[in-house]
Design a protein around this motif. Sequence first.
Motif, PDB file in Angstrom:
ATOM      1  N   HIS A 245       0.761  -1.349   0.058  1.00  0.00           N
ATOM      2  CA  HIS A 245       0.037  -0.158   0.091  1.00  0.00           C
ATOM      3  C   HIS A 245       0.943   1.430   0.023  1.00  0.00           C
ATOM      4  CE1 HIS A 245      -2.647   2.950   1.911  1.00  0.00           C
ATOM      5  NE2 HIS A 245      -3.399   2.488   0.866  1.00  0.00           N
ATOM      6  N   ASP A 246       1.895   1.127   0.749  1.00  0.00           N
ATOM      7  CA  ASP A 246       2.901   2.433   0.903  1.00  0.00           C
ATOM      8  C   ASP A 246       3.413   2.499  -0.519  1.00  0.00           C
ATOM      9  OD1 ASP A 246       2.242   2.820   3.272  1.00  0.00           O
ATOM     10  OD2 ASP A 246       3.926   1.728   4.242  1.00  0.00           O
ATOM     11  N   TRP A 247       3.758   1.467  -1.238  1.00  0.00           N
ATOM     12  CA  TRP A 247       4.476   1.521  -2.415  1.00  0.00           C
ATOM     13  C   TRP A 247       3.396   1.968  -3.469  1.00  0.00           C
ATOM     14  CZ3 TRP A 247       3.236  -0.720  -7.044  1.00  0.00           C
ATOM     15  CH2 TRP A 247       4.640  -0.916  -8.218  1.00  0.00           C
ATOM     16  N   VAL A 248       2.231   1.694  -3.423  1.00  0.00           N
ATOM     17  CA  VAL A 248       1.209   2.240  -4.568  1.00  0.00           C
ATOM     18  C   VAL A 248       1.015   3.680  -4.320  1.00  0.00           C
ATOM     19  CG1 VAL A 248      -1.610   2.243  -4.767  1.00  0.00           C
ATOM     20  CG2 VAL A 248      -0.017   0.062  -4.618  1.00  0.00           C
ATOM     21  N   LEU A 249       1.246   4.290  -2.772  1.00  0.00           N
ATOM     22  CA  LEU A 249       0.967   5.787  -2.665  1.00  0.00           C
ATOM     23  C   LEU A 249       2.230   6.472  -2.767  1.00  0.00           C
ATOM     24  CD1 LEU A 249      -0.996   5.481   0.986  1.00  0.00           C
ATOM     25  CD2 LEU A 249      -1.984   5.886  -1.504  1.00  0.00           C
ATOM     26  N   SER A 250       3.459   5.879  -3.092  1.00  0.00           N
ATOM     27  CA  SER A 250       4.707   6.442  -3.276  1.00  0.00           C
ATOM     28  C   SER A 250       4.662   7.261  -4.730  1.00  0.00           C
ATOM     29  CB  SER A 250       5.736   5.708  -3.036  1.00  0.00           C
ATOM     30  OG  SER A 250       6.975   6.284  -3.537  1.00  0.00           O
ATOM     31  N   ASP A 251       5.041   8.434  -4.825  1.00  0.00           N
ATOM     32  CA  ASP A 251       5.323   8.960  -6.232  1.00  0.00           C
ATOM     33  C   ASP A 251       6.543   8.386  -6.754  1.00  0.00           C
ATOM     34  OD1 ASP A 251       2.849  10.650  -5.983  1.00  0.00           O
ATOM     35  OD2 ASP A 251       4.118  12.162  -5.156  1.00  0.00           O
ATOM     36  N   HIS A 252       7.393   7.707  -6.062  1.00  0.00           N
ATOM     37  CA  HIS A 252       8.547   7.270  -6.615  1.00  0.00           C
ATOM     38  C   HIS A 252       9.019   5.852  -6.091  1.00  0.00           C
ATOM     39  CE1 HIS A 252       9.653  11.268  -8.396  1.00  0.00           C
ATOM     40  NE2 HIS A 252       9.045  11.690  -7.233  1.00  0.00           N
ATOM     41  N   PRO A 253       7.891   4.936  -6.341  1.00  0.00           N
ATOM     42  CA  PRO A 253       7.988   3.682  -5.764  1.00  0.00           C
ATOM     43  C   PRO A 253       9.424   2.712  -5.871  1.00  0.00           C
ATOM     44  CG  PRO A 253       6.618   3.582  -7.555  1.00  0.00           C
ATOM     45  CD  PRO A 253       7.005   5.033  -7.508  1.00  0.00           C
ATOM     46  N   GLN A 254       9.774   2.196  -4.947  1.00  0.00           N
ATOM     47  CA  GLN A 254      10.970   1.248  -5.028  1.00  0.00           C
ATOM     48  C   GLN A 254      10.806   0.023  -4.694  1.00  0.00           C
ATOM     49  OE1 GLN A 254      13.746   2.671  -6.586  1.00  0.00           O
ATOM     50  NE2 GLN A 254      12.557   4.511  -6.984  1.00  0.00           N
ATOM     51  N   PRO A 255      11.417  -1.171  -4.933  1.00  0.00           N
ATOM     52  CA  PRO A 255      11.430  -2.246  -4.508  1.00  0.00           C
ATOM     53  C   PRO A 255      11.770  -2.430  -2.953  1.00  0.00           C
ATOM     54  CG  PRO A 255      12.698  -2.191  -6.331  1.00  0.00           C
ATOM     55  CD  PRO A 255      12.545  -0.793  -6.126  1.00  0.00           C
ATOM     56  N   TYR A 256      11.065  -3.075  -2.103  1.00  0.00           N
ATOM     57  CA  TYR A 256      11.076  -3.240  -0.869  1.00  0.00           C
ATOM     58  C   TYR A 256      11.516  -4.586  -0.085  1.00  0.00           C
ATOM     59  CZ  TYR A 256       6.192  -4.205  -1.011  1.00  0.00           C
ATOM     60  OH  TYR A 256       5.153  -4.885  -1.537  1.00  0.00           O
ATOM     61  N   ASN A 257      12.206  -5.448  -1.106  1.00  0.00           N
ATOM     62  CA  ASN A 257      12.757  -6.703  -0.672  1.00  0.00           C
ATOM     63  C   ASN A 257      11.679  -7.513   0.085  1.00  0.00           C
ATOM     64  OD1 ASN A 257      15.296  -7.891  -0.356  1.00  0.00           O
ATOM     65  ND2 ASN A 257      15.214  -7.984   1.798  1.00  0.00           N
ATOM     66  N   SER A 258      10.470  -7.677  -0.685  1.00  0.00           N
ATOM     67  CA  SER A 258       9.241  -8.288  -0.173  1.00  0.00           C
ATOM     68  C   SER A 258       9.472  -9.832  -0.628  1.00  0.00           C
ATOM     69  CB  SER A 258       8.213  -7.919  -0.547  1.00  0.00           C
ATOM     70  OG  SER A 258       6.918  -8.537  -0.196  1.00  0.00           O
ATOM     71  N   PHE A 259       9.103 -10.944   0.369  1.00  0.00           N
ATOM     72  CA  PHE A 259       9.178 -12.292  -0.010  1.00  0.00           C
ATOM     73  C   PHE A 259       7.578 -12.686   0.212  1.00  0.00           C
ATOM     74  CE2 PHE A 259      11.100 -11.749   4.202  1.00  0.00           C
ATOM     75  CZ  PHE A 259      10.040 -12.398   4.862  1.00  0.00           C
ATOM     76  N   GLY A 260       6.638 -11.581   0.190  1.00  0.00           N
ATOM     77  CA  GLY A 260       5.285 -12.089   0.277  1.00  0.00           C
ATOM     78  C   GLY A 260       4.738 -12.849  -0.914  1.00  0.00           C
TER      79      GLY A 260
END
Length: 262
Positions: free
Chosen positions: A76-91
């Motif tokens: 959700h934070d990634w979606v809201l960001s104007d400059h989204p970056q990978p966040y090392n998720s393993f979801g």
Amino acid sequence: MLGAIIGDIVGSRFEFGEAPEPGFKLFTPECNYTDDTICTIAVADAALNGKDYGETLHEWCRRYPSPMGGYGGRFHDWVLSDHPQPYNSFGNGSAMRVSPVAWLFDNIDDVQEQARLSAMPTHNHPEGIKGAECIATLIYWLRTTRITRHQVEKKAATVWGYELPSLHDIYKIGAENHFDGTCMETVPMAIRCFLESQNFEDAIRIAVLADGDTDTKADITGALAEAFYEIPEEFVKTALEYLPNDMLEVIAQYYEHLKKLF
């Protein structure tokens, strides 16, 4: 792709609701598409039209900011960001959205590379990438009959290191209200649910009855099942009725493209 979308819609009403019971009705007014379908559509759109996966995911999720069940916190934070970056998720999100690339590319190297690329904008942890690559590869192998269903479990173990739990253990975990949110949990569970099934409907029911992350588990199971079984036409018709026009346009383009390939 429709196997994943059908699984998502059928499983949607149980993720945060009451536990499913045997014989549950597949489609009800309480069902809807979730972030799983939105992201799957986005991956298909990107792959079909030569778009960047991250930009396309971001665009589609911003277009639908409040799906049923919402988005996971970090996504959700990634979606809201104007400059989204990978966040090392393993979801498990990387595995639930990957199915279109297993059909749109007809070379195993391309399928695996596109699976990695579709995961990287968010799920750039090695386990997140592995989950997407595993599901895309198994779909490709099943749809092209490069492996039999009986070989799936061995391949999951030898190629990706997944030890598949028994269905008994999966159901026990679900009964304990454990929410399987990672690739390491959901991917092996979904593969087992597919392997225990007799047809497409049975696969979806088994996955939903496992409880936990019901929409995503049924999404991944449905994606695998679509590569092996025929989807009942009434399931397709009913599922499409839940979707808005822009998603239907991508699906129409997707299947028109597949007609040219096959």
